[in-house]
Each structure stands twice: as structure tokens, then as C-alpha cells.
Motif scaffolding. Structure first.
Motif, PDB file in Angstrom:
ATOM      1  N   ALA A  67      85.892  44.754  44.263  1.00  0.00           N
ATOM      2  CA  ALA A  67      85.720  43.474  43.573  1.00  0.00           C
ATOM      3  C   ALA A  67      84.245  43.207  43.292  1.00  0.00           C
ATOM      4  CB  ALA A  67      86.318  42.346  44.416  1.00  0.00           C
ATOM      5  N   GLY A  68      83.372  43.567  44.231  1.00  0.00           N
ATOM      6  CA  GLY A  68      81.948  43.355  44.029  1.00  0.00           C
ATOM      7  C   GLY A  68      81.406  44.154  42.866  1.00  0.00           C
ATOM      8  N   GLU A  69      81.808  45.422  42.780  1.00  0.00           N
ATOM      9  CA  GLU A  69      81.328  46.256  41.678  1.00  0.00           C
ATOM     10  C   GLU A  69      81.913  45.780  40.337  1.00  0.00           C
ATOM     11  OE1 GLU A  69      79.030  48.482  41.699  1.00  0.00           O
ATOM     12  OE2 GLU A  69      78.712  48.418  43.873  1.00  0.00           O
ATOM     13  N   ARG A  70      83.182  45.397  40.349  1.00  0.00           N
ATOM     14  CA  ARG A  70      83.776  44.915  39.097  1.00  0.00           C
ATOM     15  C   ARG A  70      83.169  43.594  38.662  1.00  0.00           C
ATOM     16  NH1 ARG A  70      90.273  45.916  40.194  1.00  0.00           N
ATOM     17  NH2 ARG A  70      90.221  48.201  40.160  1.00  0.00           N
ATOM     18  N   PRO A  72      81.719  32.208  48.942  1.00  0.00           N
ATOM     19  CA  PRO A  72      82.211  33.257  48.034  1.00  0.00           C
ATOM     20  C   PRO A  72      82.285  32.772  46.588  1.00  0.00           C
ATOM     21  CG  PRO A  72      83.636  33.031  49.965  1.00  0.00           C
ATOM     22  CD  PRO A  72      82.714  31.858  49.972  1.00  0.00           C
ATOM     23  N   ARG A  73      81.904  33.670  45.696  1.00  0.00           N
ATOM     24  CA  ARG A  73      82.044  33.383  44.266  1.00  0.00           C
ATOM     25  C   ARG A  73      83.306  34.027  43.699  1.00  0.00           C
ATOM     26  NH1 ARG A  73      76.055  35.379  42.527  1.00  0.00           N
ATOM     27  NH2 ARG A  73      74.838  34.069  43.952  1.00  0.00           N
ATOM     28  N   LEU A  92      81.360  37.380  48.306  1.00  0.00           N
ATOM     29  CA  LEU A  92      82.792  37.302  47.997  1.00  0.00           C
ATOM     30  C   LEU A  92      83.607  37.377  49.277  1.00  0.00           C
ATOM     31  CD1 LEU A  92      84.136  40.426  48.198  1.00  0.00           C
ATOM     32  CD2 LEU A  92      82.798  40.710  46.137  1.00  0.00           C
ATOM     33  N   LEU A  93      84.860  37.017  49.139  1.00  0.00           N
ATOM     34  CA  LEU A  93      85.840  37.079  50.221  1.00  0.00           C
ATOM     35  C   LEU A  93      86.926  38.063  49.819  1.00  0.00           C
ATOM     36  CD1 LEU A  93      87.450  36.041  52.752  1.00  0.00           C
ATOM     37  CD2 LEU A  93      88.358  34.244  51.257  1.00  0.00           C
ATOM     38  N   ALA A  94      87.215  39.033  50.694  1.00  0.00           N
ATOM     39  CA  ALA A  94      88.357  39.923  50.521  1.00  0.00           C
ATOM     40  C   ALA A  94      89.365  39.581  51.602  1.00  0.00           C
ATOM     41  CB  ALA A  94      87.935  41.383  50.621  1.00  0.00           C
ATOM     42  N   PRO A 126      87.453  32.736  40.994  1.00  0.00           N
ATOM     43  CA  PRO A 126      87.942  33.876  40.212  1.00  0.00           C
ATOM     44  C   PRO A 126      88.478  34.944  41.167  1.00  0.00           C
ATOM     45  CG  PRO A 126      85.721  33.235  39.555  1.00  0.00           C
ATOM     46  CD  PRO A 126      86.031  32.475  40.793  1.00  0.00           C
ATOM     47  N   SER A 127      89.581  35.573  40.803  1.00  0.00           N
ATOM     48  CA  SER A 127      90.196  36.541  41.699  1.00  0.00           C
ATOM     49  C   SER A 127      90.212  37.927  41.082  1.00  0.00           C
ATOM     50  CB  SER A 127      91.623  36.113  42.058  1.00  0.00           C
ATOM     51  OG  SER A 127      92.449  36.108  40.914  1.00  0.00           O
ATOM     52  N   VAL A 128      90.168  38.927  41.959  1.00  0.00           N
ATOM     53  CA  VAL A 128      90.246  40.325  41.549  1.00  0.00           C
ATOM     54  C   VAL A 128      91.376  40.964  42.349  1.00  0.00           C
ATOM     55  CG1 VAL A 128      89.083  42.558  41.457  1.00  0.00           C
ATOM     56  CG2 VAL A 128      87.786  40.447  41.027  1.00  0.00           C
ATOM     57  N   ALA A 129      92.403  41.453  41.646  1.00  0.00           N
ATOM     58  CA  ALA A 129      93.508  42.145  42.305  1.00  0.00           C
ATOM     59  C   ALA A 129      93.140  43.615  42.447  1.00  0.00           C
ATOM     60  CB  ALA A 129      94.791  41.993  41.496  1.00  0.00           C
ATOM     61  N   VAL A 130      93.317  44.156  43.650  1.00  0.00           N
ATOM     62  CA  VAL A 130      92.917  45.535  43.940  1.00  0.00           C
ATOM     63  C   VAL A 130      94.131  46.314  44.417  1.00  0.00           C
ATOM     64  CG1 VAL A 130      91.415  47.008  45.337  1.00  0.00           C
ATOM     65  CG2 VAL A 130      90.596  44.765  44.575  1.00  0.00           C
TER      66      VAL A 130
END
Length: 756
Positions: free
Chosen positions: A751-754, A454-455, A402-404, A477-481
Motif C-alpha cells: 500500500a505504501g509503494e502504491r 494514517p493517511r 499508514l495502517l495495515a 483511502p483504502s488499498v486492497a491487497v
């Protein structure tokens, strides 16, 4: 004796560090036949020998590895003997999965330094001397496997003498990819600001550059990761001229010294500091000034600390004599990215530098100098860049790729690959257009270099961050943190914690899911979620972002909140010096116009600095807080009254009583030094009270401290000391900065854990 055969595959930082020559020579010592080669994921070895010799060879591979190698895994599988008659270094093999680790840039080793200064050596005073133990790596690598053809050295064909060294297993430059000499390698030139030669071709350009510095000139120097701007650190007029041209009013400059002795004569250097200064990474180390400090006052005005570093490129050794100290600051106008391409540097630095010392080897990846200080005798990063990047942070368990994308200020991004998290070099403020463009280009380059597709993309909750907007352009797919959850998760990732922990995240501003600006947070967090169990009471920011640059705005609001309109009658210097527009500011705040609420700890420091008359407006991020800490030096702080209220399980720390007490103490004539110390001690005590209460309620004994406010060493050490009495285990950043430069690591692991 019966011959055995094995195939060995080694991963880690094993390319560009002399690993193949090491294996070759080790094989000769143990009577092993076969071959060694770089491949896309590390180093491959085919080895044949009698069983006991083969076992000893495999053990020695790990126990005697080159000093710059970092071995992550050694996989050994049995094979069938092929009857090899010798041992060879084979050509590198390309592969589909390019996962070999790239070495950071490495300071000149002792052997190369001796040759550099030896008049009898053929590389005497050659500024690109290197070997398998030192020299540029990350900044010249375009692709892997690490071979000369994949670096910016490919345009320089080795002369017969260099090629002979490269081919000789007994030579220190055996398969040293940047190998060069004055006959075949890159060269430096000294130019004026119009690009014309400033020294005859036969003249020693380094001696000529030194003479220019001695006359007060500003010199732009092309180095390993970009350009520096240099002046004589003893020349106050030259330093002030550099400040004017660079548009850097107050923020301290770093200095480079020609020797460790020159630093020790002016600064207090602990054993831990010295280890950092002389390390292969050669970062800037923040050091306390000593009685012998005699550099220009404007290098670090009013600051008891100065950032120092030692030469890390051969050119630095040629420029600085043992007793020299030069300002060595990034080659840019303030807030712009460091210049590393020649045409860009010539255009952007022409109005700053009087002369340019340039070379004709391209810098492929820019990298600012890293900045570190020691806390409890261990490194504590303020900026992680050259010398450390792109070495990975090892994670507790594997994550999907993934990319952060990081934050807005002090930006870095992060890519993950298995149990490795790769943090980029310092980018800076993305609101600067060239910085943002460089940031986007670097992400694409790193994906190629690390072979990461990145996935998922992780980003901050703040919708207006440019990094968030960039994430939205990606078809992923995106994850907001949440910002402060990411801060705490970064500490957890470094220490391979899974949680839960009590996280204290103190910074200036971070987007909260309730629509307010968070920044004084007490969280119970793991790597998937968090609960907000405490925070600093929200205060309004009159004028929004203007209140951050003009701390007097929040301070005047506090006075009105504490004393009403009668505050104008208080015998406080702050009141007498208010700008003429203060009534309009209060009127707008009273109507809620452009007055967001913030729980940021940084805003408390701003307000205290303004009320105490230390700083009313700032010229760089965090300046008011820095100067408030400096004002407190040497005084023992007292704990002033503060309020803690509860709303369900949420504890709210209100500092307004502290500001009232500070006002009354000023009226009584107590010294500002004492009051600045009181502020720090009170915040530390209140922080520990809330942490202890949360620990009693939850049973959690692990505490993680993060956020830019914890760059404040006074607050940090007091919090650590006070928490010790509660028998809690405190975790600090050790591999990434506590400021937003470490944010992407936290985003990545969350994001990786989620995403599991």
C-alpha cells in the motif's frame, strides 16, 4: 584548551533502557559538561568539552551504548558554548512529534536475579525487582516520553531508599522508571477462585503456590503481559484436567523450566536454540524431545517437539526451582484473547483455575509469549509478541504513514512511520468478539503511542474478513491487497528487497481475484504488483468451511474423482471408516452446492492426512498437516508422479496422480511413515520444478517463501535444499511469522509503494 559545544539528538530504542544514566556517567568519564533529556522522539544531549574529548564522547555514545539500546540515528550539530559547570539529567520534554521508540519487555538481568536470591539484599524475593537493564516496558507504558508518570507504576510512590537509588548516578537503578521495593512497590497475593485469600498475609505466597502446584492444582498467574495457567508438567492428571477446562483437546502446551539444565535433560538444544532461550526476549522455543524426556504425555501428545521457555519475570524465578517444569499456557479459554485485566481474568478463568496468584500493578498492553524455532541456525517466528513487540522492522525506504489491518486468523496489524514498520503483538482470531474488541482498542492505542496518523488503510481482498470490514469504517483511502502478494511482500520488506522475486506462497486459504480460494501460488512479484505464473490445481471443498475442519470430505471427493463410484470397493481403511453422511456430501459437491474451488496447499496436506488414516477431523488450525509431518519423521521420501500443465504462461501443478499413487501404495501395504514422507518429498520436488521453470523464463534468481504451510520444517528444508542446485537465492521470514501473523507487513509495504 579551547572548549567546543555540540547538540546531539539520538533516535531508536533509547528510552527505558538506561540510556540517560549511561550518557551521564559517560560525560563524567570524558569531562563533558551539559545535560541529557528524553524528548518525544528520542534523547537530546547538549555537550561541551575540549574538541578531542568531545569527539571521543560522541564515538563512545555509539560504541558503548547500553545492551538493550538500539540506536537508529545520531545527529550532531555545532553549538555555542554555554559555560555549563557540570552535567545533569533534565526532566523529559514533551513535544508535538512523539516518535521515540518503546522498548519491548525485557527478562530479569543477572544482577537483579542475584539480588532477588540474596537473603542479605533488601529486595530478597521481591517479585518486581528491576533496573535499567531489565523489567517491563511495553506492557506498562501508556504514553511517551518514557517516564514513571506515563506508566502503570505511577500509583506507586518511591520510598526514600528507592528514590535515593533513582537519583544516584552511580547506581544501576539511576532513572529506572519501574524502580520499587517491598516497602513501596506492587505486591502479589494468593487467592482462591472466589477471590478470598488462600495464604496468610505473612506467608511466602510463592512457596505456597508451589505447594499447590505440587498437589495437582491449576494456578492462574498474573505476569508481565497477561495471565498464565500453570500446572506441574510431570502430573498427567493435572495436565488432562487443564485440557478439559481450557477446552484445548490436542494443541500442544508450552512449558517453563526452572533452569536451562532442566530443559537440556529432556530436549535437544542447539547453540542457536540456547541463544534464543537465554536471550532478553525469552520466547517459547520449539525443541525436539530427547531420550530423557519424561513430562506428561498430554503436554504435546504424539509430537516429537515441545515448546520450552525460561523464567523471564522475577515471579517465575521465585515459583520454579531449578529442576521444576510447569505447563505455562495463555490464560484464556481456547481461541479467546489472553486475560490481562483482573476482573476479566477472575470471571473468565474461574472455571479453569483453582487458585489465582495476582498482583496490583496494571498491565496496560497485553502480550502473549512469542514462539520461535530455529531454521538454518537463525530464528524463525511462529508468533511474534512479548519480548519483540513493539521494536520496528526497518524498511528499505520511507513510506507514508499508514495502517495495515492484517488478516482474520493469527491477526496482527502494522503502522508505518518513515522507514519503520511497527507490527502489533499477536491478537488471534478476529471472529472471537473479545479479540476483535481488543484489536480495535490496540489500533487506537498504537496510533497514539507511535504518533502515527494514517493517511491510508491497507486490507485484504477478502470482503468478509472482519479486518476488511473494520478498514471500511475508517474515513481513509483504502488499498486492497491480495493475500498471497502480501505474504511475499512481507519477506521482501524484511530483507529490504524491491523485486522482482519469484514468490512461493503456500497456505490454506486466501481470497483470489478470480473468485476462487488461492493458497498454492507461484508469483513473480515486486512491491507494487504481481503476476500469477503458477498454482496448484484447484480442488473443490465439499461443504465449504466444513471441509477445512473435516478433511475426509476432500479425501472422499478425490477418491471418487480418481476411481468413480467403485472407490467404495477399494481395500482402504479410510473407505471403511467414512462417516455415514458421505453420499450426501458427494451429491451436494456434484451439484456444486457450497463447494468452492481452492488451490490451497494446506488442503493437499489435509487430504493426504485423511487418506492415510492420520486425521479425519481437526481440533485446531493446521492439525492434519502437523500430524502428517510428524508421521513422516525418520523416513526418506520418494518423488511420486504428478502432472504439470500449461495454459499460456501459467503452469498448473496437479497432485491427483500423487493421491492415486498413495492409494495404490497403501493397498500394497507400504508403511504410512513412508507414504507421508513421499508426500512431502513430492511436493518439495514439484515446487522446485515450477520455481526453476519460472526462473528460466524470467531470469529471476531470488525466491521468497511464505505462508503458513512453510511452518512445516520438513517441507521447508527440502525445498531449500533442492533449490540450492539451481543456484537461486532463497529468502525466508526472519522478523515476522510466515503465517498470517506477518501478513500486515506485506500489506503495508504494498500500500505504501502504491500510494506514492
Amino acid at each position: 584548551m579551547r572548549c567546543a559545544a555540540v547538540h546531539i539528538h539520538i533516535t531508536g530504542i533509547v528510552q527505558g533502557v538506561g540510556f540517560r544514566p549511561f550518557v551521564y556517567n559517560l560525560a563524567g568519564r570524558y569531562g563533558v559538561t551539559g545535560w541529557v533529556a528524553n524528548d518525544a522522539s528520542g534523547v537530546d544531549i547538549a555537550a561541551e568539552a575540549a574538541g578531542d574529548r568531545l569527539t571521543a564522547f560522541i564515538t563512545a555514545l555509539q560504541d558503548q551504548a547500553p545492551p538493550l539500546a538500539v540506536i537508529e540515528s545520531v545527529a550532531v550539530r555545532p553549538g555555542a558554548p554555554q559555560g555549563y559547570t557540570g552535567f545533569a539529567i533534565r526532566a523529559s520534554a514533551d513535544g508535538a512529534a512523539k516518535t521515540a521508540l518503546v522498548s519491548p519487555d525485557v527478562a530479569t538481568c543477572a544482577s537483579c536475579r542475584r539480588e532477588l536470591l540474596d537473603p542479605e539484599d533488601r529486595r530478597y524475593r521481591y517479585p518486581f525487582i528491576n533496573c535499567t537493564d531489565c523489567g517491563p516496558r511495553y506492557t506498562i507504558i501508556e504514553d511517551i516520553p518514557y517516564d514513571r508518570r506515563a506508566t502503570t507504576m505511577r500509583r506507586f510512590a518511591m520510598c526514600p531508599a528507592c528514590q535515593a537509588e533513582y537519583d544516584n548516578p552511580a547506581n544501576r537503578r539511576f532513572h529506572a522508571q519501574p524502580n520499587a521495593c517491598p516497602v513501596c512497590g506492587p505486591q502479589y497475593r494468593l487467592l482462591d477462585r472466589e477471590g478470598q485469600p488462600a495464604a496468610p498475609a505473612a506467608q511466602d505466597v510463592f512457596a505456597a503456590a508451589g505447594r499447590l502446584i505440587a498437589t495437582g492444582a491449576i494456578l492462574a498467574i498474573k505476569g508481565i503481559g497477561g495471565y498464565h495457567l500453570a500446572v506441574n508438567a510431570f502430573d498427567g492428571a493435572a495436565v488432562e484436567r487443564l485440557r478439559r477446562r481450557k477446552v484445548r483437546e490436542d494443541k500442544p502446551f508450552a512449558v517453563m523450566a526452572g533452569s536451562l539444565a532442566a530443559i537440556k535433560a529432556r530436549c535437544r538444544v542447539s547453540a542457536a536454540d540456547e541463544r534464543l532461550l537465554v536471550s532478553a526476549a525469552r520466547p517459547i522455543v520449539l525443541l525436539p524431545k530427547a531420550a530423557g524426556y519424561d513430562l506428561a504425555e498430554m503436554i504435546a501428545p504424539g509430537n516429537p517437539y515441545v515448546g520450552c521457555m525460561l523464567p523471564y519475570a522475577p515471579a517465575h524465578t521465585l515459583l520454579l526451582a531449578a529442576g521444576d517444569l510447569w505447563v505455562m499456557t495463555s490464560g484464556n479459554v481456547s481461541d479467546e484473547p489472553i486475560a490481562h485485566e483482573d476482573a476479566d481474568a477472575a470471571a473468565r478463568l474461574k472455571g479453569i483455575a483453582d487458585y489465582f496468584l495476582v498482583h496490583n500493578r496494571d498491565i496496560y498492553c497485553q502480550a502473549d509469549d512469542s514462539v520461535v524455532r530455529t531454521v538454518l541456525d537463525q530464528p524463525y517466528f511462529l508468533r511474534r509478541s512479548r519480548g519483540y513487540v513493539p521494536a520496528p522492522v526497518r524498511l528499505g525506504r520511507a513510506l507514508p504513514p499508514l495502517l495495515a489491518v492484517g488478516g482474520e486468523l493469527k491477526n496482527t496489524f502494522c503502522l508505518t512511520r518513515g522507514q519503520q514498520a511497527f507490527m502489533s503483538a499477536h491478537a488471534g482470531d478476529l471472529a472471537n468478539v473479545p479479540t476483535y474488541q481488543a484489536y480495535m482498542a490496540a489500533i487506537l492505542h498504537w496510533q497514539k503511542l507511535l504518533n502515527v496518523a494514517p493517511r491510508v488503510v491497507a486490507h485484504d481482498l477478502h470482503p468478509d474478513y472482519l479486518s476488511t470490514k473494520y478498514a471500511a469504517t475508517l474515513a481513509l483511502p483504502s488499498v486492497a491487497v491480495q493475500h498471497h502478494h502480501a505474504h511475499i511482500a512481507a519477506v521482501m520488506a524484511e530483507h529490504r528487497l524491491t523485486g522482482p522475486v519469484i514468490g512461493v506462497a503456500f497456505d490454506g486459504t486466501g481470497y483470489g481475484p478470480d473468485g476462487t480460494l488461492w493458497g498454492g501460488e507461484f508469483l513473480v512479484a515486486d512491491l507494487t504488483g504481481y503476476r500469477r505464473l503458477g498454482h496448484l490445481a484447484c480442488l473443490p471443498l465439499p461443504g465449504g468451511a466444513k471441509a477445512i475442519k473435516e478433511p475426509w470430505r476432500l479425501a472422499v471427493w478425490l477418491l471418487q474423482a480418481l476411481y468413480g463410484p467403485q472407490f467404495v470397493e477399494l481395500p482402504l481403511p479410510f473407505v471403511h471408516r467414512l462417516p455415514s453422511g458421505w453420499p450426501l456430501v458427494l451429491a451436494a459437491a456434484g451439484q456444486g452446492l457450497n463447494t468452492p474451488l481452492s488451490s490451497g496447499a494446506g488442503r493437499l496436506f489435509d487430504a493426504a492426512a485423511a487418506l492415510l488414516g492420520i486425521r479425519q477431523s481437526i481440533n485446531y488450525e493446521g492439525q492434519a498437516a502437523v500430524e502428517l509431518e510428524l508421521a513422516a519423521r525418520g523416513a526418506a521420501g520418494r518423488v511420486l508422479p504428478y502432472d504439470v500443465s500449461k495454459a499460456g504462461e501459467l503452469r498448473i501443478l496437479d497432485f491427483k496422480p500423487v493421491f492415486a499413487e498413495l492409494c495404490q501404495a497403501m493397498i500394497k501395504g507400504l508403511p504410512i511413515q513412508q507414504l507421508a514422507a513421499d508426500f512431502h518429498t513430492t511436493l518439495a520436488a514439484a515446487t522446485c520444478e515450477l520455481v526453476a521453470a519460472i526462473s528460466r523464463t524470467t531470469g529471476i534468481k531470488a525466491v521468497a517463501l511464505s505462508g503458513g504451510v512453510f511452518q512445516n520444517l520438513t517441507l521447508l528444508t527440502q525445498v531449500i535444499g533442492m533449490l540450492a542446485q539451481y543456484e537461486l537465492t532463497v529468502y525466508l521470514h526472519r522478523q515476522t511469522p510466515p503465517n498470517d501473523g506477518g501478513l500486515a507487513l506485506g500489506q503495508a509495504v504494498i500500500a505504501g509503494e502504491r500510494s506514492r
